[in-house]
Design a protein around this motif. Structure first.
Motif, PDB file in Angstrom:
ATOM      1  N   GLN A   4     -56.356 -77.483  -8.463  1.00  0.00           N
ATOM      2  CA  GLN A   4     -57.705 -77.134  -8.881  1.00  0.00           C
ATOM      3  C   GLN A   4     -58.641 -77.402  -7.704  1.00  0.00           C
ATOM      4  N   LEU A   5     -59.560 -76.468  -7.461  1.00  0.00           N
ATOM      5  CA  LEU A   5     -60.546 -76.605  -6.402  1.00  0.00           C
ATOM      6  C   LEU A   5     -61.812 -77.251  -6.954  1.00  0.00           C
ATOM      7  N   ILE A   6     -62.347 -78.233  -6.234  1.00  0.00           N
ATOM      8  CA  ILE A   6     -63.573 -78.920  -6.638  1.00  0.00           C
ATOM      9  C   ILE A   6     -64.590 -78.737  -5.516  1.00  0.00           C
ATOM     10  N   ASP A   7     -65.740 -78.159  -5.831  1.00  0.00           N
ATOM     11  CA  ASP A   7     -66.780 -77.943  -4.848  1.00  0.00           C
ATOM     12  C   ASP A   7     -67.435 -79.264  -4.459  1.00  0.00           C
ATOM     13  N   THR A   8     -67.963 -79.299  -3.234  1.00  0.00           N
ATOM     14  CA  THR A   8     -68.746 -80.441  -2.760  1.00  0.00           C
ATOM     15  C   THR A   8     -70.161 -79.942  -2.449  1.00  0.00           C
ATOM     16  N   LEU A  15     -62.651 -80.243  -2.252  1.00  0.00           N
ATOM     17  CA  LEU A  15     -61.656 -81.187  -2.741  1.00  0.00           C
ATOM     18  C   LEU A  15     -60.598 -80.385  -3.488  1.00  0.00           C
ATOM     19  N   ILE A  16     -59.365 -80.795  -3.340  1.00  0.00           N
ATOM     20  CA  ILE A  16     -58.258 -80.111  -4.008  1.00  0.00           C
ATOM     21  C   ILE A  16     -57.509 -81.143  -4.827  1.00  0.00           C
ATOM     22  N   LYS A  98     -75.529 -82.395   7.846  1.00  0.00           N
ATOM     23  CA  LYS A  98     -75.324 -82.987   6.517  1.00  0.00           C
ATOM     24  C   LYS A  98     -73.884 -83.491   6.408  1.00  0.00           C
ATOM     25  N   TRP A  99     -73.685 -84.421   5.488  1.00  0.00           N
ATOM     26  CA  TRP A  99     -72.352 -84.985   5.288  1.00  0.00           C
ATOM     27  C   TRP A  99     -71.985 -84.975   3.810  1.00  0.00           C
TER      28      TRP A  99
END
Length: 187
Positions: A4-8, A15-16, A98-99
């Motif tokens: 599943q892909l998770i956006d940041t 994030l995977i 940005k971080w």
């Protein structure tokens, strides 16, 4: 899909999270599949190098990048826990300077995709951690650069990991305002 892909907060950094199959014997999961990775991220660049580090609590590595032969990195932890950080150093990017950061651990089994054009670092928050990462280009020490981990312009909110331990190279990193950054394409 097995992941599943998770956006940041930075759209290019992802994030995977894998699907983990577990029972009384232990667990199994697919940690990498080129087709699934490409379908999830849109990235089909081949990985050319695998790296493995072991660090004790408080070790902070980074913020590293290569000014030529930039490396995309797929990072995961197989033992322990880290706080992993990616900093956008692509001049002209809407998220330049940005971080984003997140915890990667043997428990959550998450991975982070850090594209080329980002500085990368992590701090170990467990007793020790073993970190594995794939790179899209080879290590080129003559092109490697380091930005100070505590640069005020970037303002990374590192978690408490006890007394920090840094290499001489990382202690000598440049301030973000003085660092060489990417001005063109990093594909």
């Amino acid at each position: 899909m097995e992941m599943q892909l998770i956006d940041t907060a930075i759209p290019d950094v992802k994030l995977i999270e894998p699907t983990v199959y577990g029972d009384q014997r232990g667990f199994f999961y697919e940690s990498f599949n080129a087709r699934t990775f490409a379908a999830l991220t849109g990235v089909s660049t081949p990985f050319v190098q695998d790296n493995h580090s072991r660090s004790m609590r408080g070790v902070l590595r980074g913020l590293h990048y290569q000014i030529r032969q930039p490396q995309g990195k797929l990072v995961r932890v197989v033992s322990g826990e880290i706080f992993d950080v990616a900093v956008d150093i692509r001049r002209g990017s809407p998220t330049f300077g940005k971080w984003v950061g997140d915890y990667l651990s043997e428990q959550n089994k998450r991975q982070i995709w850090v594209p080329a054009g980002f500085a990368h670092g992590f701090v170990v928050v467990s007793e020790f951690a073993e970190v594995l990462y794939k790179t899209t280009d080879y290590w080129a020490p003559e092109h490697e650069r380091s930005i100070l981990w505590n640069d005020a312009t970037i303002g990374i909110e590192w978690p408490d990991a006890g007394e920090l331990v840094l290499s001489a190279k990382d202690l000598a990193g440049k301030a973000f305002e003085e660092a060489e950054v990417f001005t063109g394409s990093v594909s």
